[in-house]
Design an enzyme around this catalytic site. Structure first.
Site, short mmCIF file in Angstrom:
data_model
loop_
_atom_site.label_atom_id
_atom_site.label_comp_id
_atom_site.label_asym_id
_atom_site.label_seq_id
_atom_site.Cartn_x
_atom_site.Cartn_y
_atom_site.Cartn_z
N MET A 173 0.95 -1.18 -0.04
CA MET A 173 -0.01 -0.11 0.13
C MET A 173 0.90 1.23 -0.07
O MET A 173 1.39 1.48 0.95
CB MET A 173 -0.96 0.11 1.39
N ASP A 174 0.88 1.86 -1.06
CA ASP A 174 1.68 3.03 -1.33
C ASP A 174 0.95 4.12 -1.31
O ASP A 174 0.01 4.43 -2.39
CB ASP A 174 2.67 2.88 -2.65
N THR A 175 0.91 5.04 -0.53
CA THR A 175 0.13 6.49 -0.36
C THR A 175 0.55 7.14 -1.34
O THR A 175 -0.34 8.14 -1.90
CB THR A 175 0.25 7.03 0.95
#
EC number: 3.4.23.-
Length: 297
Positions: A173-175
Site C-alpha cells: 500500500m503506497d500512499t
C-alpha cells in the site's frame, strides 16, 4: 385523547437516515453491495419504524429486542447478503456506532445552534438539512475511521483473477501511488510483468512485451496505435502516464476481472481493477510485486 401519526413522514425520514447509515457501513468495511440492496435494507428499517410508531402499546423490552437486534440484523442481512454471519455482526455493531454518531450530530444541530428555531415549523427544510448534514457528517466519520484503521506502510497478500486464471502475489500500500486512467479517472495499481505473465496467452504476452520494449525506448502514442491494430486488439490496452523522481513515461495497462486482498482474516474484493504492467522489480528486497492504490482498499 389520541395521537396522530404521519406514517409517510416517518417512513421517508427513516429511509433517508437508514440509507446514509448502511452506505457508511459499506464504505468503512468495504463490503460489496448494490444501491438496490442498500435501498431494500433502508426500506425494511423504515417500515419497521412505521410499525413501531403505530403500535405504541407494545412491551418495551420486546420493542427494544425487535428494533435493536432483529430489525438491525435484518437490514444488514438484506444489504450484505453474501457475507458470513460474523461479518454481518461486525456490520451491525458498526451500524449502532454510526447511528449514535448521526443522532448526536443532528441533535446538536437542532438544539445547540440557531437552526432549531427556524426549523420548528418547517419539516421539509429540516428533512433537507438532515439529509445534507447527515451525509456530510457520515462521510467525515467514515474517513476518520478509515484513517484509524489505515497503516501508512503495509503488505497485503493478493489474488489477481483474469479470465478464470488466478495468480497470487503480495501488494504494497503506497500512499504516493496516484496513478489514474486519464480518460475514466479510475485508480490504477502497478504489477510486475512476471506476475501478470501466467494470466495471459502467448500472443498477448508477445504483444505486451513488444509494448514494454517500445515504451522503454520512448515510443509515441502513434506507435502504440500501430501495435494495437497489428495485434488485432488481442488484449484491450490503455495508456497510463506516470511521473516519478527523475523519470516519467507510459505504462501499458488492462483491466483485471477481480482483485482480492487480505488483511488478517478480513477479505476485500474489488472487481474490474486496472493494473499497469512494469517490467522492472517494484521492490529492491523483492518482498512485494504489486503497488496498490489507496482507493482499492
Amino acid at each position: 385523547m389520541y395521537l396522530e401519526v404521519y406514517v409517510d413522514v416517518i417512513f421517508i425520514i427513516n429511509f433517508i437516515m437508514d440509507f446514509i447509515l448502511l452506505a457508511t457501513v459499506k464504505r468503512i468495511l468495504k463490503y460489496e453491495s448494490s444501491h438496490l440492496r442498500i435501498c431494500l435494507g433502508a426500506g425494511v428499517g423504515a417500515a419497521g419504524a412505521c410499525l413501531f410508531a403505530v403500535t405504541p402499546d407494545i412491551n418495551r423490552l420486546l420493542r427494544f429486542l425487535l428494533a435493536y437486534f432483529l430489525l438491525s440484523y435484518l437490514m444488514v442481512r438484506i444489504t450484505f447478503s453474501r457475507k458470513s454471519w460474523r461479518e454481518r455482526i461486525k456490520a451491525v455493531v458498526l451500524l449502532y456506532i454510526s447511528t449514535f454518531f448521526l443522532g448526536g450530530l443532528l441533535n446538536g444541530l437542532y438544539y445547540y445552534t440557531g437552526f432549531g428555531l427556524y426549523l420548528a415549523d418547517n419539516s421539509r427544510l429540516y428533512l433537507l438539512l438532515a439529509f445534507v448534514s447527515g451525509t456530510a457528517g457520515m462521510l467525515i466519520f467514515a474517513g476518520f475511521l478509515k484513517k484509524l484503521r489505515y497503516k501508512e506502510s503495509e503488505l497485503y497478500p493478493a489474488e489477481l483473477v483474469f479470465r478464470e486464471k488466478v495468480v497470487r502475489a503480495v501488494g504494497f500500500m503506497d500512499t504516493g501511488n496516484c496513478l489514474r486512467d486519464p480518460y475514466l479517472g479510475k485508480p490504477v495499481i502497478v504489477t510486475e510483468y512476471t506476475v501478470i505473465e501466467p494470466l495471459l496467452t502467448n500472443s498477448e504476452n508477445t504483444m505486451l512485451q513488444k509494448l514494454l520494449d517500445n515504451f522503454e525506448e520512448g515510443c509515441s502514442s502513434g506507435d502504440f496505435l500501430e501495435w494495437k491494430e497489428a495485434a488485432g486488439e488481442i488484449l484491450p490496452i490503455r495508456l497510463i502516464p506516470f511521473h516519478s523522481v527523475g523519470k516519467s513515461g507510459i505504462l501499458p495497462a488492462f483491466e483485471l476481472d477481480k482483485v482480492v486482498l487480505w488483511e488478517g482474516e478480513e477479505e476485500t474484493v474489488r472487481e474490474k481493477v486496472l493494473t499497469a504492467v512494469s517490467r522492472r522489480k517494484l521492490s529492491v528486497r523483492k518482498d512485494y510485486q504489486i503497488i496498490l492504490h489507496k482507493e482499492v482498499m
